[in-house]
Motif scaffolding. Structure first.
Motif, PDB file in Angstrom:
ATOM      1  N   ARG A 187      39.121   8.996  45.143  1.00  0.00           N
ATOM      2  CA  ARG A 187      38.549   9.418  43.841  1.00  0.00           C
ATOM      3  C   ARG A 187      37.912  10.900  43.701  1.00  0.00           C
ATOM      4  O   ARG A 187      37.099  11.313  44.786  1.00  0.00           O
ATOM      5  N   ARG A 188      38.423  11.668  42.833  1.00  0.00           N
ATOM      6  CA  ARG A 188      37.910  13.119  42.728  1.00  0.00           C
ATOM      7  C   ARG A 188      36.482  12.973  42.308  1.00  0.00           C
ATOM      8  O   ARG A 188      35.824  12.341  41.536  1.00  0.00           O
ATOM      9  N   ARG A 189      35.668  14.262  42.945  1.00  0.00           N
ATOM     10  CA  ARG A 189      34.223  14.504  42.481  1.00  0.00           C
ATOM     11  C   ARG A 189      34.119  15.241  41.488  1.00  0.00           C
ATOM     12  O   ARG A 189      35.021  16.203  41.032  1.00  0.00           O
ATOM     13  N   ALA A 190      33.067  15.435  41.151  1.00  0.00           N
ATOM     14  CA  ALA A 190      32.565  16.488  39.979  1.00  0.00           C
ATOM     15  C   ALA A 190      32.354  17.840  40.479  1.00  0.00           C
ATOM     16  O   ALA A 190      31.310  18.354  40.698  1.00  0.00           O
ATOM     17  N   LEU A 191      33.552  18.337  41.070  1.00  0.00           N
ATOM     18  CA  LEU A 191      33.338  19.607  41.986  1.00  0.00           C
ATOM     19  C   LEU A 191      34.156  20.567  41.401  1.00  0.00           C
ATOM     20  O   LEU A 191      35.590  20.022  41.398  1.00  0.00           O
ATOM     21  N   VAL A 192      34.076  21.655  41.252  1.00  0.00           N
ATOM     22  CA  VAL A 192      35.014  22.718  40.859  1.00  0.00           C
ATOM     23  C   VAL A 192      34.992  23.703  42.204  1.00  0.00           C
ATOM     24  O   VAL A 192      34.478  24.070  42.801  1.00  0.00           O
ATOM     25  N   PHE A 193      36.735  24.111  42.342  1.00  0.00           N
ATOM     26  CA  PHE A 193      37.066  24.931  43.171  1.00  0.00           C
ATOM     27  C   PHE A 193      37.234  26.101  42.644  1.00  0.00           C
ATOM     28  O   PHE A 193      38.272  26.298  41.821  1.00  0.00           O
ATOM     29  N   VAL A 194      36.591  27.295  42.999  1.00  0.00           N
ATOM     30  CA  VAL A 194      36.755  28.598  42.628  1.00  0.00           C
ATOM     31  C   VAL A 194      37.839  29.272  43.544  1.00  0.00           C
ATOM     32  O   VAL A 194      37.643  29.519  44.770  1.00  0.00           O
ATOM     33  N   VAL A 195      39.179  29.815  42.910  1.00  0.00           N
ATOM     34  CA  VAL A 195      40.164  30.012  43.702  1.00  0.00           C
ATOM     35  C   VAL A 195      40.470  31.537  43.349  1.00  0.00           C
ATOM     36  O   VAL A 195      40.328  31.763  42.144  1.00  0.00           O
ATOM     37  N   TRP A 196      40.600  32.351  44.358  1.00  0.00           N
ATOM     38  CA  TRP A 196      40.813  33.899  44.140  1.00  0.00           C
ATOM     39  C   TRP A 196      42.311  34.157  44.476  1.00  0.00           C
ATOM     40  O   TRP A 196      42.741  33.829  45.501  1.00  0.00           O
ATOM     41  N   LEU A 197      42.829  35.198  43.586  1.00  0.00           N
ATOM     42  CA  LEU A 197      44.214  35.591  43.923  1.00  0.00           C
ATOM     43  C   LEU A 197      44.315  36.746  45.175  1.00  0.00           C
ATOM     44  O   LEU A 197      45.089  36.553  45.844  1.00  0.00           O
ATOM     45  N   THR A 198      43.606  37.813  45.146  1.00  0.00           N
ATOM     46  CA  THR A 198      43.806  38.619  45.954  1.00  0.00           C
ATOM     47  C   THR A 198      42.277  39.066  46.461  1.00  0.00           C
ATOM     48  O   THR A 198      41.314  38.711  45.785  1.00  0.00           O
ATOM     49  N   GLU A 199      42.218  39.574  47.840  1.00  0.00           N
ATOM     50  CA  GLU A 199      40.832  40.173  48.096  1.00  0.00           C
ATOM     51  C   GLU A 199      39.893  40.703  47.253  1.00  0.00           C
ATOM     52  O   GLU A 199      38.794  40.706  47.060  1.00  0.00           O
ATOM     53  N   ALA A 200      40.663  41.593  46.345  1.00  0.00           N
ATOM     54  CA  ALA A 200      39.851  42.494  45.500  1.00  0.00           C
ATOM     55  C   ALA A 200      39.362  41.561  44.311  1.00  0.00           C
ATOM     56  O   ALA A 200      38.360  41.993  43.435  1.00  0.00           O
ATOM     57  N   ASP A 201      39.848  40.332  43.997  1.00  0.00           N
ATOM     58  CA  ASP A 201      39.053  39.421  43.108  1.00  0.00           C
ATOM     59  C   ASP A 201      37.921  38.642  43.679  1.00  0.00           C
ATOM     60  O   ASP A 201      37.512  37.806  42.734  1.00  0.00           O
ATOM     61  N   ILE A 202      37.794  38.584  44.919  1.00  0.00           N
ATOM     62  CA  ILE A 202      36.506  37.752  45.329  1.00  0.00           C
ATOM     63  C   ILE A 202      35.432  38.108  44.859  1.00  0.00           C
ATOM     64  O   ILE A 202      34.660  37.097  44.706  1.00  0.00           O
ATOM     65  N   SER A 203      34.943  39.302  44.531  1.00  0.00           N
ATOM     66  CA  SER A 203      33.474  39.501  44.167  1.00  0.00           C
ATOM     67  C   SER A 203      33.444  38.724  42.879  1.00  0.00           C
ATOM     68  O   SER A 203      32.456  38.362  42.159  1.00  0.00           O
TER      69      SER A 203
END
Ligand code: HAM
Length: 425
Positions: free
Chosen positions: A318-334
């Protein structure tokens, strides 16, 4: 060395651990609404605290305590139940009476482990000190039953009895002892001992021969003094007024020495031999016996492991009420980190994986954390002031403006039913 947990103990790991904490939190909410405040007291006490209250002849004191001497030679015991510690704490700290207190925590009893019976277990308890009214008994009984129904246990039955008081119990005890003496050879060795020290406890015996021998035994409820009889009538009338279904059980005497008048238990038929989800009763003499002022009291404790056993199994996927933030490149991390911080500020649980450099690995992390969705930050969407939300259950992906992302996620979390740390599944 491959370490294993000690016999009779349990580990709670996610998602079961979330369910345990959520159940404790729900209990706190139900209690606070009824005016109870939290009390926290030590996991161990001087041994005499339990011997004096639970009773030297009780199974708990006679067979089940984890007692030890500390390095200074003090005799200490891991708490097998909460009531004595609460009473001691109230008196030692001069808490003003009347008071309504609730607690949650670990308790310890050295008994043969089996389904629903552990050596370390969690109890949720309440103690209302300084209230004599039969209406309080009913209110307290209802509180436990309301908790079970809000938790989602639908087959919880409430059973009640009255075992009399200092005035009427001696005569009843004499009557019962007379009856039992005539049947002594039909009683098990434990019950023969109980006959001498605490004859009422024979009603607790699960042995079939003892049960047969007791078929015609006098029961406390039929020998109450007028005060106890009218108190019990008041409890039953109030339970009816509160529309709480209950049944009477003449043999419900409970396994601890401090009870008088009302005793009650919550029982689930789905639990097998250890069917008691919780129990309690009135204990109008205990505070005085601890050296405090004469103070009526009533309370109960519930076994959390048993409550969880009575619920359907947790679905581990069962999935949790949790959001995962995913980044495409190192430059998008901030940018991804700012979004992460914004979600958390807005009360949305969110995580990020800094180690997984490839998108696929980040999705894998999100999946193993049982997140319900990912927010993908970067690329052309980011240049347009947008991001993508990917629903991990359906795989569906939609573009959303960064300014709308919190609102969108809120709606999704509410719809998906993956409640944060939910008790329900
Ligand atoms: P108790 O009946 O001894 O009462 O325990 C209450 C509940 O704790 C039981 O009904 C059961 O659900 C759970 N429990 C007890 N022993 C175990 C175990 N070994 N493993 C798992 N669960 C267990 C009391 O403790 C009283 N202090 C209740 C009370 C509060 N009376 C007045 N105020």
């Amino acid at each position: 060395m491959k370490a294993r947990r000690p016999k009779g103990t349990l580990d709670f790991v996610p998602p079961e651990s979330d369910r345990l904490r959520a159940a404790e939190e729900l209990f706190g909410q139900v209690c606070r609404l009824a005016g109870f405040e939290a009390v926290v007291f030590p996991t161990f006490e001087h041994t005499e605290v339990f011997v004096k209250s639970s009773g030297a002849g009780s199974d708990i004191v006679a067979k089940e305590m984890y007692s030890f001497s500390d390095r200074a030679g003090r005799e200490l015991t891991l708490r097998p139940e909460g009531t004595p510690g609460v009473v001691r704490a109230v008196l030692e700290n001069g808490v003003r009476l009347p008071c309504r207190l609730y607690y949650t925590g670990s308790f310890f009893r050295y008994s043969q482990p089996q389904k629903g019976r552990y050596r370390e277990f969690h109890q949720l308890g309440v103690e209302a000190l300084g209230e004599a009214s039969s209406r309080t008994d009913a209110e307290v009984i209802r509180l436990g039953s309301e908790f079970f129904s809000r938790l989602g246990i639908s087959d919880c039955r409430t059973v009640v009895n009255s075992i009399g008081c200092r005035d009427c119990r001696p005569a009843f005890r004499g009557l019962l002892v007379g009856f039992l003496k005539e049947r002594r050879e039909q009683l098990c060795t434990d019950c023969q001992l109980r006959l001498a020290h605490n004859p009422l406890r024979v009603f607790d015996c699960k042995n079939a021969t003892c049960r047969n021998a007791l078929a015609e035994a006098p029961v406390p409820r039929q020998h109450l003094c007028s005060g106890c009889a009218s108190h019990f009538a008041g409890v039953l009338a109030e339970l009816k007024r509160l529309e709480l279904p209950f049944s009477l059980d003449d043999r419900l005497v409970r396994g601890l020495d401090y009870y008088n008048r009302t005793t009650f238990e919550y029982v689930s038929d789905s639990l097998g031999a250890q069917d008691s989800l919780g129990g309690g009763g009135r204990y109008d003499y205990l505070i005085e016996e601890f050296g405090g002022p004469a103070t009526p009291a009533v309370g109960f404790a519930l076994g959390l492991e048993r409550a969880l056993l009575a619920l359907p199994e947790v679905d581990p996927t069962r999935r949790r009420a949790l959001v995962f933030v995913v980044w495409l490149t190192e430059a998008d991390i901030s940018e991804a980190q700012s979004l992460l911080a914004r979600l958390r500020r807005e009360g949305i649980a969110a995580r990020i994986d800094y180690d997984a450099t490839r998108l696929k690995q980040q999705f894998r992390s999100a999946d193993s954390a049982r997140a319900c969705c990912c927010v993908i930050v970067g690329g052309e969407e980011l240049m347009r002031g947008a991001c993508a939300i990917k629903d991990l259950a359906s795989g569906e992906q939609t573009e959303v403006r960064l300014s709308d992302v919190v609102e969108q996620l809120r709606r999704r979390l509410a719809l998906s039913g993956s409640a944060p740390a939910g008790v329900s599944r």
